[in-house]
Design a protein around this motif. Structure first.
Motif, PDB file in Angstrom:
ATOM      1  N   CYS B 341      15.413  47.523  44.379  1.00 24.88           N
ATOM      2  CA  CYS B 341      16.515  46.646  44.450  1.00 24.88           C
ATOM      3  C   CYS B 341      16.272  45.449  43.708  1.00 24.88           C
ATOM      4  O   CYS B 341      15.294  44.881  43.740  1.00 24.88           O
ATOM      5  CB  CYS B 341      16.963  46.244  45.694  1.00 24.88           C
ATOM      6  SG  CYS B 341      18.249  45.202  45.923  1.00 24.88           S
ATOM      7  N   LEU B 346      20.696  39.235  43.867  1.00 25.54           N
ATOM      8  CA  LEU B 346      21.419  38.786  44.939  1.00 25.54           C
ATOM      9  C   LEU B 346      21.035  37.157  45.076  1.00 25.54           C
ATOM     10  O   LEU B 346      21.805  36.652  45.624  1.00 25.54           O
ATOM     11  CB  LEU B 346      20.842  39.714  46.134  1.00 25.54           C
ATOM     12  CG  LEU B 346      20.923  41.068  45.959  1.00 25.54           C
ATOM     13  CD1 LEU B 346      20.366  41.600  47.346  1.00 25.54           C
ATOM     14  CD2 LEU B 346      22.481  41.213  45.991  1.00 25.54           C
ATOM     15  N   VAL B 356      26.199  42.671  47.846  1.00 22.99           N
ATOM     16  CA  VAL B 356      26.293  43.722  46.898  1.00 22.99           C
ATOM     17  C   VAL B 356      27.854  43.765  46.345  1.00 22.99           C
ATOM     18  O   VAL B 356      28.114  43.734  45.279  1.00 22.99           O
ATOM     19  CB  VAL B 356      25.933  45.050  47.169  1.00 22.99           C
ATOM     20  CG1 VAL B 356      26.031  46.305  46.249  1.00 22.99           C
ATOM     21  CG2 VAL B 356      24.570  45.141  47.753  1.00 22.99           C
TER      22      VAL B 356
END
Lengths: 202, 390
Positions: B341, B346, B356
């Motif tokens: 990820c 983020l 997300v």
């Protein structure tokens, strides 16, 4: 004066030797003979080119032996290398070596301005500078078109009473018309001073 | 003899210090003028140059023989800039090309030896290092019939072709010159015979049955491998891997450039000036003046996390597809952890995080919430926060 005669011989030898190397250099630089005819030699701490063509070597030697005799007797004051166009027969370049005798027998005044004895090392440096100038002169001299179309003549200016062997003939001065003249450096030995100038057609 | 000294003999010592800056000319240089030029200052040169430029501007359209003025200008350039036409200061290229272009339009120069000589000088001065570009210019001249009636053109062209070992084409060109009645014909004929002899000699040395071998060895190699090696190797590979059913055809350029075919094409081809020919090879760089301060050159520091906004994209052929980005979480004393990820997305900035969905909204440019700082951001790496949809 035995000492002087030894010095005169040495000085004359230096000059004749210089003539040999400078004539070879000029013939090579100006492309009068093909570059294959020349090989490298070390002289005056320079790498110079000297012909190994037997005929040419012999020709130059014959000239210089005679010039050496004249110089020794103080009979020769100028040696001229003329580059001549084979077709038209006219002189395109004229390399003129002036020889001044410091101890001329007939003029006593010249002995007053006689220089102090010159170290052979100094002479060598001067010769080196002069030969470098010959090489550098290619920057302004014209390219001699049609390689192989030129030949050279050596003229010696001698005293009217000098003995002249049969294979030397009288000649005119073979001047270059409308020439540019460039004066080169000179070198001195104890007894002589040699200067060089080139006249060329532009 | 002594009157020569009075005539003003040039002392070589004046020239010797500049000897490396003097380009030898075929016809030689006047030592007197050379000394004068070497003493001259740049400003004086500029005055003369300006006067030539003015004459070009005002007189050019009125002259019977405009080439003459150009030649005078260029002769002066040759003398004034002993470093040679290639030196930056002389601007020879520009003047020469202007002259060539100007006179090209005038029919009277088509067979003018002076004009052709200028073209030949141009090739020698600026294209000496490239056979192909020299050849292109000759072809251009041929197509435009410049010097078409002059033997000199055919001789020089064939000389170039001989240097390129294209004796056959050289013969063709010379023969063509003879057919067109270029003068002087005798000189051209003897040159033709000479080249023909060279052509014969060059073919004798290669017996016919070995010809192919020689041709192959002359082929260009790729990474030190011959073209045939590569061909064979790729064939072998294909045989080994049974899965491929269709052999990839390898196209070989058999059709070499042949002068005899292409030379008659497009007669109106435009001539490109040297500057435009080389435009891809030059970076446009502003001229740096001596003693001028360029200021601080921007430095790139490698510190700090690389944010997506700052990094430069490298575009690959597979459009729009980025490779997966992993986050490697290193904890002291433990094995590092690889998370599939892109956590940096983020945590775009420190003390801020996105979910997300927020990222999706951001990417669609619909995210308009004033960002609230989350207190627990340090604890949970991925945390859901509120999203405003519009």
């Amino acid at each position: 004066m035995p000492i002087d005669s030894i010095s005169l011989k040495g000085s004359t030898r230096t000059i004749t030797e210089f003539f040999e190397y400078s004539i070879n250099s000029i013939l090579y630089q100006r492309g009068i003979y093909p570059p294959e005819d020349f090989s490298r030699v070390k002289k005056y701490d320079l790498t110079l080119l000297k012909t190994h063509d037997d005929e040419l070597k012999d020709y130059i030697r014959r000239i210089l032996i005679q010039v050496h005799k004249w110089l020794l007797g103080g009979k020769c004051n100028k040696l001229v290398l003329c580059i001549i166009n084979k077709d038209e027969g006219d002189t395109v370049e004229r390399w003129s070596f002036d020889v001044t005798h410091y101890k001329s027998e007939n003029s006593s005044e010249q002995s007053n301005e006689e220089p102090e004895s010159i170290d052979s090392e100094v002479t060598k440096n001067q010769i080196r500078a002069l030969i470098r100038q010959i090489t550098a002169s290619m920057t302004f001299l014209p390219e001699l078109a049609n390689e192989g179309n030129y030949t050279f003549n050596v003229l010696a200016y001698t005293d009217a009473y000098a003995k002249v062997p049969l294979d030397w003939a009288d000649s005119d001065s073979k001047e270059v018309e409308n020439a540019e003249v460039v004066q080169f450096k000179s070198f001195s030995t104890n007894d002589h001073k040699v200067g060089l100038q080139v006249s060329y057609r532009f | 003899m002594d009157n020569m000294v009075e005539k003003g003999v040039v002392d070589f010592s004046d020239i010797e210090v500049e000897k490396e800056n003097v380009l030898p000319l075929r016809k030689g240089r006047s030592a007197k003028r050379l000394v004068n030029v070497l003493k001259q200052r740049d400003s004086e040169l500029e005055v003369t140059r300006a006067s030539f430029e003015r004459r070009l501007e005002t007189e050019l359209s009125t002259l019977d023989d405009p080439l003459c003025l150009f030649l005078e200008y260029m002769d002066w350039l040759h003398i004034a800039y002993p470093q040679g036409g290639n030196s930056k200061g002389s601007n020879m290229l520009h003047v020469m090309e202007r002259c060539l272009m100007h006179c090209k339009a005038l029919e009277c120069y088509t067979n003018d030896p002076r004009y052709l000589t200028l073209w030949l000088n141009y090739i020698e001065l600026f294209y000496r290092d490239s056979y192909y570009e020299s050849k292109d210019i000759f072809v251009f001249l041929y197509r435009n019939k410049i010097g078409g009636q002059l033997s000199m053109f055919y001789e020089e062209f064939s000389n170039l072709l001989c240097e390129m070992n294209r004796y056959n084409e050289a013969c063709y060109i010379l023969n063509d010159g003879i057919q067109r009645g270029a003068a002087p014909t005798d000189r051209l004929r003897s040159k033709f015979n000479e080249t023909k002899l060279q052509l014969d000699e060059s073919t004798i040395s290669l017996p016919n049955n070995h010809l192919n071998i020689f041709e192959d060895s002359g082929q260009p190699t790729i990474l030190n491998r011959n073209r045939n090696d590569i061909l064979n190797a790729s064939n072998m590979k294909i045989r080994h891997s049974q899965s491929t059913t269709v052999e990839t055809p390898i196209y070989k350029d058999n059709q070499e450039f042949t002068l005899t075919n292409s030379i008659h094409l497009d007669a109106q081809a435009n001539f490109e000036l040297k500057a435009s020919r080389n435009k891809e090879n030059k970076r446009s760089v502003g001229v740096l003046k001596p003693e001028s301060n360029v200021g601080t050159i921007p430095q790139f520091d490698d510190e700090g996390p690389v944010t997506t906004s700052k990094t430069k994209f490298i575009f690959n052929d597979d459009l729009g597809r980025n490779g997966p980005i992993y986050y490697i979480n290193t904890i002291v004393g433990q094995k590092s952890e690889k998370i599939d990820c892109n956590i940096k997305l983020l945590h775009a900035k420190t003390n801020e995080e996105y979910s997300v969905e927020q990222l999706l909204a951001l990417s669609r440019n619909v995210y308009k919430k004033s960002l609230k700082r989350s207190n627990e951001s340090d604890l949970a790496p991925i945390k859901r926060s509120r999203i405003n949809h519009i």
